[in-house]
Scaffold this motif. Structure first.
Motif, PDB file in Angstrom:
ATOM      1  N   LEU A  56      45.310   6.402  81.425  1.00 43.71           N
ATOM      2  CA  LEU A  56      43.919   6.789  81.647  1.00 43.71           C
ATOM      3  C   LEU A  56      43.089   6.375  80.449  1.00 43.71           C
ATOM      4  CD1 LEU A  56      42.526   9.914  83.299  1.00 43.71           C
ATOM      5  CD2 LEU A  56      41.751   9.430  80.981  1.00 43.71           C
ATOM      6  N   THR A  57      41.936   5.751  80.728  1.00 44.41           N
ATOM      7  CA  THR A  57      40.983   5.436  79.670  1.00 44.41           C
ATOM      8  C   THR A  57      39.670   6.140  79.997  1.00 44.41           C
ATOM      9  OG1 THR A  57      40.395   3.350  80.787  1.00 44.41           O
ATOM     10  CG2 THR A  57      42.014   3.237  79.017  1.00 44.41           C
ATOM     11  N   ASP A  58      39.065   6.680  78.960  1.00 43.94           N
ATOM     12  CA  ASP A  58      37.815   7.434  79.103  1.00 43.94           C
ATOM     13  C   ASP A  58      36.976   7.163  77.860  1.00 43.94           C
ATOM     14  OD1 ASP A  58      35.834   9.204  79.838  1.00 43.94           O
ATOM     15  OD2 ASP A  58      36.976  11.010  79.327  1.00 43.94           O
ATOM     16  N   GLY A  59      36.160   6.099  77.925  1.00 40.80           N
ATOM     17  CA  GLY A  59      35.425   5.697  76.734  1.00 40.80           C
ATOM     18  C   GLY A  59      36.399   5.272  75.652  1.00 40.80           C
ATOM     19  N   PRO A  60      36.330   5.878  74.473  1.00 36.22           N
ATOM     20  CA  PRO A  60      37.236   5.486  73.387  1.00 36.22           C
ATOM     21  C   PRO A  60      38.628   6.088  73.494  1.00 36.22           C
ATOM     22  CG  PRO A  60      35.790   7.234  72.648  1.00 36.22           C
ATOM     23  CD  PRO A  60      35.327   6.879  74.038  1.00 36.22           C
ATOM     24  N   VAL A  61      38.838   6.929  74.485  1.00 31.97           N
ATOM     25  CA  VAL A  61      40.113   7.649  74.625  1.00 31.97           C
ATOM     26  C   VAL A  61      41.053   6.881  75.550  1.00 31.97           C
ATOM     27  CG1 VAL A  61      41.233   9.768  75.424  1.00 31.97           C
ATOM     28  CG2 VAL A  61      39.023   9.886  74.240  1.00 31.97           C
ATOM     29  N   THR A  62      42.291   6.683  75.102  1.00 29.83           N
ATOM     30  CA  THR A  62      43.352   6.121  75.939  1.00 29.83           C
ATOM     31  C   THR A  62      44.533   7.080  75.901  1.00 29.83           C
ATOM     32  OG1 THR A  62      42.697   3.836  75.461  1.00 29.83           O
ATOM     33  CG2 THR A  62      44.938   4.183  76.277  1.00 29.83           C
ATOM     34  N   VAL A  63      45.021   7.440  77.090  1.00 31.73           N
ATOM     35  CA  VAL A  63      46.137   8.380  77.180  1.00 31.73           C
ATOM     36  C   VAL A  63      47.181   7.828  78.143  1.00 31.73           C
ATOM     37  CG1 VAL A  63      46.767  10.813  77.422  1.00 31.73           C
ATOM     38  CG2 VAL A  63      44.366  10.202  77.133  1.00 31.73           C
ATOM     39  N   PHE A  64      48.438   7.803  77.722  1.00 30.31           N
ATOM     40  CA  PHE A  64      49.523   7.500  78.650  1.00 30.31           C
ATOM     41  C   PHE A  64      50.498   8.659  78.647  1.00 30.31           C
ATOM     42  CE2 PHE A  64      50.718   5.336  74.668  1.00 30.31           C
ATOM     43  CZ  PHE A  64      52.025   5.765  74.461  1.00 30.31           C
ATOM     44  N   GLU A  65      51.427   8.645  79.590  1.00 27.79           N
ATOM     45  CA  GLU A  65      52.323   9.743  79.957  1.00 27.79           C
ATOM     46  C   GLU A  65      51.540  10.776  80.784  1.00 27.79           C
ATOM     47  OE1 GLU A  65      55.563  10.075  79.847  1.00 27.79           O
ATOM     48  OE2 GLU A  65      55.839   8.177  78.795  1.00 27.79           O
ATOM     49  N   SER A  66      52.025  11.003  81.997  1.00 27.34           N
ATOM     50  CA  SER A  66      51.267  11.810  82.956  1.00 27.34           C
ATOM     51  C   SER A  66      50.985  13.228  82.467  1.00 27.34           C
ATOM     52  CB  SER A  66      51.995  11.849  84.303  1.00 27.34           C
ATOM     53  OG  SER A  66      53.308  12.354  84.178  1.00 27.34           O
ATOM     54  N   ALA A  67      51.924  13.846  81.762  1.00 25.84           N
ATOM     55  CA  ALA A  67      51.685  15.209  81.267  1.00 25.84           C
ATOM     56  C   ALA A  67      50.554  15.231  80.250  1.00 25.84           C
ATOM     57  CB  ALA A  67      52.954  15.787  80.660  1.00 25.84           C
ATOM     58  N   ALA A  68      50.533  14.250  79.353  1.00 23.57           N
ATOM     59  CA  ALA A  68      49.464  14.173  78.357  1.00 23.57           C
ATOM     60  C   ALA A  68      48.119  13.946  79.036  1.00 23.57           C
ATOM     61  CB  ALA A  68      49.757  13.057  77.361  1.00 23.57           C
ATOM     62  N   ILE A  69      48.120  13.130  80.088  1.00 25.66           N
ATOM     63  CA  ILE A  69      46.879  12.888  80.825  1.00 25.66           C
ATOM     64  C   ILE A  69      46.391  14.173  81.491  1.00 25.66           C
ATOM     65  CG2 ILE A  69      45.835  11.622  82.736  1.00 25.66           C
ATOM     66  CD1 ILE A  69      47.818   9.325  82.122  1.00 25.66           C
ATOM     67  N   LEU A  70      47.303  14.926  82.101  1.00 23.35           N
ATOM     68  CA  LEU A  70      46.912  16.180  82.739  1.00 23.35           C
ATOM     69  C   LEU A  70      46.326  17.157  81.726  1.00 23.35           C
ATOM     70  CD1 LEU A  70      49.888  16.792  85.217  1.00 23.35           C
ATOM     71  CD2 LEU A  70      47.593  15.945  85.753  1.00 23.35           C
ATOM     72  N   GLN A  71      46.946  17.250  80.563  1.00 24.76           N
ATOM     73  CA  GLN A  71      46.402  18.130  79.524  1.00 24.76           C
ATOM     74  C   GLN A  71      45.007  17.672  79.097  1.00 24.76           C
ATOM     75  OE1 GLN A  71      49.686  17.699  76.739  1.00 24.76           O
ATOM     76  NE2 GLN A  71      50.205  19.864  77.000  1.00 24.76           N
ATOM     77  N   TYR A  72      44.841  16.383  78.912  1.00 23.17           N
ATOM     78  CA  TYR A  72      43.526  15.857  78.508  1.00 23.17           C
ATOM     79  C   TYR A  72      42.467  16.198  79.553  1.00 23.17           C
ATOM     80  CZ  TYR A  72      39.750  12.594  77.651  1.00 23.17           C
ATOM     81  OH  TYR A  72      38.494  12.056  77.438  1.00 23.17           O
ATOM     82  N   LEU A  73      42.783  15.968  80.818  1.00 26.69           N
ATOM     83  CA  LEU A  73      41.811  16.240  81.876  1.00 26.69           C
ATOM     84  C   LEU A  73      41.522  17.736  81.991  1.00 26.69           C
ATOM     85  CD1 LEU A  73      43.071  13.743  84.605  1.00 26.69           C
ATOM     86  CD2 LEU A  73      41.053  13.509  83.126  1.00 26.69           C
ATOM     87  N   GLY A  74      42.548  18.567  81.779  1.00 26.82           N
ATOM     88  CA  GLY A  74      42.334  20.009  81.811  1.00 26.82           C
ATOM     89  C   GLY A  74      41.388  20.458  80.710  1.00 26.82           C
ATOM     90  N   ARG A  75      41.573  19.889  79.522  1.00 26.29           N
ATOM     91  CA  ARG A  75      40.666  20.226  78.418  1.00 26.29           C
ATOM     92  C   ARG A  75      39.256  19.697  78.683  1.00 26.29           C
ATOM     93  NH1 ARG A  75      45.253  18.497  75.389  1.00 26.29           N
ATOM     94  NH2 ARG A  75      44.227  16.492  74.972  1.00 26.29           N
ATOM     95  N   LYS A  76      39.176  18.495  79.206  1.00 25.50           N
ATOM     96  CA  LYS A  76      37.874  17.862  79.440  1.00 25.50           C
ATOM     97  C   LYS A  76      37.057  18.632  80.477  1.00 25.50           C
ATOM     98  CE  LYS A  76      35.826  13.487  81.057  1.00 25.50           C
ATOM     99  NZ  LYS A  76      35.053  13.097  79.853  1.00 25.50           N
ATOM    100  N   SER A  77      37.725  19.009  81.564  1.00 23.54           N
ATOM    101  CA  SER A  77      37.014  19.662  82.667  1.00 23.54           C
ATOM    102  C   SER A  77      36.894  21.178  82.500  1.00 23.54           C
ATOM    103  CB  SER A  77      37.731  19.370  83.992  1.00 23.54           C
ATOM    104  OG  SER A  77      38.996  20.026  84.027  1.00 23.54           O
ATOM    105  N   GLY A  78      37.809  21.757  81.709  1.00 18.19           N
ATOM    106  CA  GLY A  78      37.858  23.204  81.602  1.00 18.19           C
ATOM    107  C   GLY A  78      38.408  23.870  82.855  1.00 18.19           C
ATOM    108  N   ARG A  79      39.162  23.116  83.659  1.00 17.20           N
ATOM    109  CA  ARG A  79      39.678  23.641  84.935  1.00 17.20           C
ATOM    110  C   ARG A  79      41.189  23.421  85.032  1.00 17.20           C
ATOM    111  NH1 ARG A  79      36.242  21.527  89.894  1.00 17.20           N
ATOM    112  NH2 ARG A  79      37.217  23.362  90.827  1.00 17.20           N
ATOM    113  N   PHE A  80      41.847  24.375  85.653  1.00 21.54           N
ATOM    114  CA  PHE A  80      43.281  24.308  85.973  1.00 21.54           C
ATOM    115  C   PHE A  80      44.179  24.229  84.742  1.00 21.54           C
ATOM    116  CE2 PHE A  80      40.911  22.224  89.468  1.00 21.54           C
ATOM    117  CZ  PHE A  80      41.110  23.192  90.439  1.00 21.54           C
ATOM    118  N   TYR A  81      43.619  24.615  83.593  1.00 25.71           N
ATOM    119  CA  TYR A  81      44.372  24.626  82.339  1.00 25.71           C
ATOM    120  C   TYR A  81      43.781  25.746  81.492  1.00 25.71           C
ATOM    121  CZ  TYR A  81      46.962  22.436  78.405  1.00 25.71           C
ATOM    122  OH  TYR A  81      47.827  22.156  77.365  1.00 25.71           O
ATOM    123  N   PRO A  82      44.483  26.852  81.315  1.00 24.14           N
ATOM    124  CA  PRO A  82      43.884  28.036  80.679  1.00 24.14           C
ATOM    125  C   PRO A  82      43.330  27.746  79.287  1.00 24.14           C
ATOM    126  CG  PRO A  82      46.007  28.583  81.658  1.00 24.14           C
ATOM    127  CD  PRO A  82      45.876  27.091  81.719  1.00 24.14           C
TER     128      PRO A  82
END
Length: 211
Positions: A56-82
């Motif tokens: 996943l790329t999001d501007g200057p951010v690049t993330v690989f490994e699906s678990a790391a991507i899920l954590q990143y998206l959870g932090r970004k959206s504030g959803r589905f990740y306490p």
């Protein structure tokens, strides 16, 4: 900036499309044709030196490994990740349980029942491996069945941990002996597959495969 998901429609990629759809984050797909060597393209290797989807790329951010991507998206959206540490630690535990146990174990069943036999491997060798990994995957299915006692989802509320585990149960239920004898796991699976965002996520990238 628009999120770009570099993917082929694999189980690990669909964990991410589920998260993106559930979190209502706009994204575009950069199709990586792993059936024809797309993972070896130098441009893709620059994003993930390991040469695996998804990335996943999001501007200057690049993330690989699906678990790391899920954590990143959870932090970004504030959803589905306490947001609280105790809740996040619980979700992380199940997220990495999937990465370290359920995925590799079930994936090895797939490899030894398909690829290894096509390679002409010794049936005794593959038979022992299939027995070993099928037994382990069944035990992991039982862990989920036990965990879901009194819970609709793995950590109470629906989270990225459910998204990570669900794809492996949905695609390869027989690797762990099926869902018929595991009613809680079956109910959990059914509740997630019925979600409209999940249905949209499973279609992501399918139209890009050359048939």
């Amino acid at each position: 900036m628009t999120i770009t998901l570099h993917m082929f429609p694999t189980l690990n990629a669909h964990k991410v499309t589920i998260a993106l759809e559930e979190m209502e984050l706009p994204y575009e797909i950069a199709f990586i044709d792993i059936l024809n060597g797309g993972q070896d393209d130098p441009k893709f290797r620059a994003l993930n030196p390991n040469g695996r989807v998804p990335v996943l790329t999001d501007g200057p951010v690049t993330v690989f490994e699906s678990a790391a991507i899920l954590q990143y998206l959870g932090r970004k959206s504030g959803r589905f990740y306490p947001a609280d540490e105790a809740g996040r630690a619980e979700v992380d535990s199940w997220l990495f349980w999937q990465m370290a146990g359920l995925g590799p174990s079930s994936g090895n069943v797939n490899w030894f029942t398909r690829a290894a036999r096509k390679d002409g491997r010794d049936p005794l060798e593959t038979g022992l491996a299939i027995h070993r990994f099928t037994k382990e995957t069944a035990l992991l299915f039982d862990v989920l069945e036990t965990r879901l006692a009194g819970r609709e989802y793995l950590c109470g509320a629906y989270s990225i941990a459910d998204m990570a585990c669900w794809t492996w149960i949905d695609k390869y239920p027989d690797n762990g002996g099926g869902l018929a004898s595991r009613p809680r796991l079956a109910a959990w699976h059914g509740a997630i597959v019925a979600r409209p965002a999940v249905q949209r996520a499973l279609r992501a990238g399918q139209d890009l495969i050359q048939r």
